[in-house]
Write an enzyme that holds these catalytic residues in place. Structure first.
Site, short mmCIF file in Angstrom:
data_model
loop_
_atom_site.label_atom_id
_atom_site.label_comp_id
_atom_site.label_asym_id
_atom_site.label_seq_id
_atom_site.Cartn_x
_atom_site.Cartn_y
_atom_site.Cartn_z
N SER A 8 0.83 -1.20 0.00
CA SER A 8 0.00 0.00 0.00
C SER A 8 0.87 1.25 0.00
O SER A 8 1.99 1.25 0.53
CB SER A 8 -0.86 -0.04 1.27
OG SER A 8 -1.43 1.22 1.49
N TYR B 50 -2.17 -1.31 10.99
CA TYR B 50 -2.40 -1.85 9.64
C TYR B 50 -1.23 -1.47 8.71
O TYR B 50 -0.65 -2.31 8.04
CB TYR B 50 -3.71 -1.32 9.05
CG TYR B 50 -3.81 -1.54 7.57
CD1 TYR B 50 -4.04 -2.81 7.05
CD2 TYR B 50 -3.63 -0.49 6.66
CE1 TYR B 50 -4.09 -3.03 5.67
CE2 TYR B 50 -3.68 -0.69 5.29
CZ TYR B 50 -3.92 -1.97 4.80
OH TYR B 50 -3.96 -2.18 3.44
N LYS C 271 1.96 -3.75 6.64
CA LYS C 271 2.38 -3.71 5.23
C LYS C 271 3.89 -3.49 5.13
O LYS C 271 4.58 -4.12 4.36
CB LYS C 271 1.62 -2.61 4.46
CG LYS C 271 0.15 -2.90 4.29
CD LYS C 271 -0.08 -4.12 3.41
CE LYS C 271 -1.50 -4.64 3.46
NZ LYS C 271 -1.67 -5.98 2.87
P1 NAD Z 1 -10.99 -7.37 1.21
O1 NAD Z 1 -11.20 -7.38 2.68
O2 NAD Z 1 -12.15 -7.08 0.33
O3 NAD Z 1 -10.37 -8.75 0.74
C1 NAD Z 1 -9.52 -9.52 1.55
C2 NAD Z 1 -9.97 -10.96 1.44
O4 NAD Z 1 -9.09 -11.77 2.22
C3 NAD Z 1 -11.37 -11.19 1.99
O5 NAD Z 1 -12.09 -11.98 1.07
C4 NAD Z 1 -11.15 -11.96 3.30
O6 NAD Z 1 -12.22 -12.83 3.58
C5 NAD Z 1 -9.85 -12.68 3.00
N1 NAD Z 1 -9.00 -13.03 4.14
C6 NAD Z 1 -8.54 -12.22 5.13
N2 NAD Z 1 -7.71 -12.90 5.94
C7 NAD Z 1 -7.66 -14.18 5.47
C8 NAD Z 1 -6.95 -15.35 5.85
N3 NAD Z 1 -6.14 -15.37 6.92
N4 NAD Z 1 -7.11 -16.48 5.11
C9 NAD Z 1 -7.92 -16.49 4.03
N5 NAD Z 1 -8.61 -15.41 3.61
C10 NAD Z 1 -8.47 -14.27 4.31
O7 NAD Z 1 -9.79 -6.34 0.94
P2 NAD Z 1 -9.29 -5.71 -0.43
O8 NAD Z 1 -9.71 -4.29 -0.46
O9 NAD Z 1 -9.62 -6.58 -1.57
O10 NAD Z 1 -7.73 -5.71 -0.16
C11 NAD Z 1 -6.89 -6.76 -0.62
C12 NAD Z 1 -5.47 -6.49 -0.18
O11 NAD Z 1 -5.06 -5.22 -0.69
C13 NAD Z 1 -5.26 -6.43 1.32
O12 NAD Z 1 -4.01 -7.00 1.61
C14 NAD Z 1 -5.24 -4.94 1.60
O13 NAD Z 1 -4.50 -4.64 2.74
C15 NAD Z 1 -4.55 -4.42 0.35
N6 NAD Z 1 -4.85 -3.02 0.05
C16 NAD Z 1 -6.14 -2.63 -0.09
C17 NAD Z 1 -6.43 -1.29 -0.35
C18 NAD Z 1 -7.86 -0.82 -0.50
O14 NAD Z 1 -8.09 0.39 -0.44
N7 NAD Z 1 -8.83 -1.69 -0.70
C19 NAD Z 1 -5.37 -0.36 -0.48
C20 NAD Z 1 -4.06 -0.80 -0.34
C21 NAD Z 1 -3.80 -2.15 -0.08
#
Ligand code: NAD
Length: 342
Positions: A125, A150, A154
């Site tokens: 991120s 959080y 990362k």
């Molecule tokens: P999200 O919560 O929609 O998706 C994460 C998925 O991972 C979910 O389906 C959840 O059920 C699953 N999950 C969590 N822990 C788990 C585990 N231990 N085992 C199996 N499944 C698990 O989030 P997102 O927005 O799709 O984000 C995806 C990634 O991108 C994350 O790592 C997040 O930190 C990173 N990210 C997101 C954003 C954003 O704004 N959405 C920005 C920067 C980074």
């Protein structure tokens, strides 16, 4: 067969990436425990692509289970999305975040060692940069102390992957530093499903437009920006998904080992008021919003220098802010119609 393990593949970014992987000829194997997603997403991926992704339901932090469950596949790469992502919650429950986000990354690295999978794309991120001194932010900008547990997970995961790489020069790893993903698939079959009150601007906008929230508060209009509101680099989630396909293809085709960190953004910053005005314009909807106090922890402005990803992955954004906000609204209306509870 080009199997790709996609942890968190039922989530917001993961589901869009699975669609684009299938469209590009890959076979995603989703590992998800549905801690922050819904099972219908798997059917929706099939509805869009005509192909049902393989689902392994469970926790990717549970290494013996993961190794066992994936034994029969020869997996060429892993895209590791699975993590908790709510910044506010992470300040209240830091251990939950360290346990899941760090634990799952350690488990995936161990799994790579035992399974022989060499290629890793990790979800990082732009939070690793904090408020950068110079804009746009390049990959050389120093990491600042994390603003939340959080954000720290990362940074720590990036460090862990780099240290692991130093010890095992067989692996190839890219950490993609996302800026602000927004929007939804144009089919309105998949999109973001925020639980409770959204932290992010666009889901808050669409929920306000839908009447789920009474009013949108703009947190501060006295920042040092042209209209006084905070600036972010908003990237359409489909463009972000395509960056993952480019990243995994790049790693598979690469002979030498590597670890690298890459910004994924549009290179353009938009203010909160610009996003609100654009949403109103493209969707013909009036938003009820007010200007409030600054929110603690908010960074004034951040947007990417996208020249490195343009060069190394031959990737560039194709979709505009207008398209992202149209798709976000179409998705919100689809959720309302199906009376999906949020
Ligand atoms: P999200 O919560 O929609 O998706 C994460 C998925 O991972 C979910 O389906 C959840 O059920 C699953 N999950 C969590 N822990 C788990 C585990 N231990 N085992 C199996 N499944 C698990 O989030 P997102 O927005 O799709 O984000 C995806 C990634 O991108 C994350 O790592 C997040 O930190 C990173 N990210 C997101 C954003 C954003 O704004 N959405 C920005 C920067 C980074």
């Amino acid at each position: 067969m080009n199997y790709i393990l996609v942890t968190g593949g039922a989530g917001y970014i993961g589901s869009h990436t699975c669609v684009e992987l299938i469209e590009a000829g890959f076979n995603p194997i989703i590992v998800d425990n549905f801690s922050n997603s819904e099972k219908f997403v798997i059917d929706r991926i099939e509805e869009i692509t005509g192909k049902k992704p393989i689902l392994l339901e469970g926790d990717c932090g549970n290494n013996p289970w993961l190794t066992d469950a994936t034994k029969k596949y020869k997996i060429d790469g892993c895209i590791h999305f699975a993590a908790f992502k709510a910044v506010g919650e992470s300040t209240k429950e830091p251990l939950k975040y360290f346990e899941n986000n760090i634990g799952s990354t350690l488990s995936i690295l161990k799994w790579m060692k035992t399974s022989g999978c060499k290629n890793l794309v990790f979800s990082s991120s732009c939070t690793v940069y904090g408020q950068p001194d110079i804009l746009p932010v390049t990959e050389q900008s120093p990491k600042k102390p994390a603003e939340s547990p959080y954000g720290r997970t990362k940074q720590m995961c990036e460090d862990i992957i780099e240290d692991y790489y130093k010890s095992d020069k067989n692996i190839k790893a890219l950490a993609l530093r996302y800026f602000n993903p927004i929007g939804a698939h144009p089919s309105a079959l998949i999109g973001e499903l925020p639980l409770g009150v959204p932290n992010n601007l666009v889901p808050f906008i669409t929920q306000t437009a839908a009447g789920i929230r009474e009013k949108l508060t703009v947190f501060g209009n006295d920042y040092d920006t042209p209209d006084g509101t905070c600036i972010r680099d908003y990237i359409h989630v489909v463009d972000l998904a395509l960056a993952h396909v480019s990243a995994i293809q790049f790693l598979i085709n690469k002979d030498e080992s590597l670890v690298d960190f890459i910004n994924v953004g549009t290179g353009v910053g938009n203010s909160v008021l610009e996003v609100i005005n654009t949403f109103e314009q493209v969707n013909g909807v009036q938003l009820n919003y007010e200007i409030g106090e600054r929110r603690s922890g908010d960074i004034e402005k951040v947007y990417a220098d996208a020249s490195y990803i343009n060069k190394i992955l031959c990737w560039a954004t194709r979709k505009s802010l207008e398209q992202a906000l149209e798709d976000a609204w179409r998705w919100q209306k689809a959720i309302n119609k199906r009376a999906y509870k949020i």
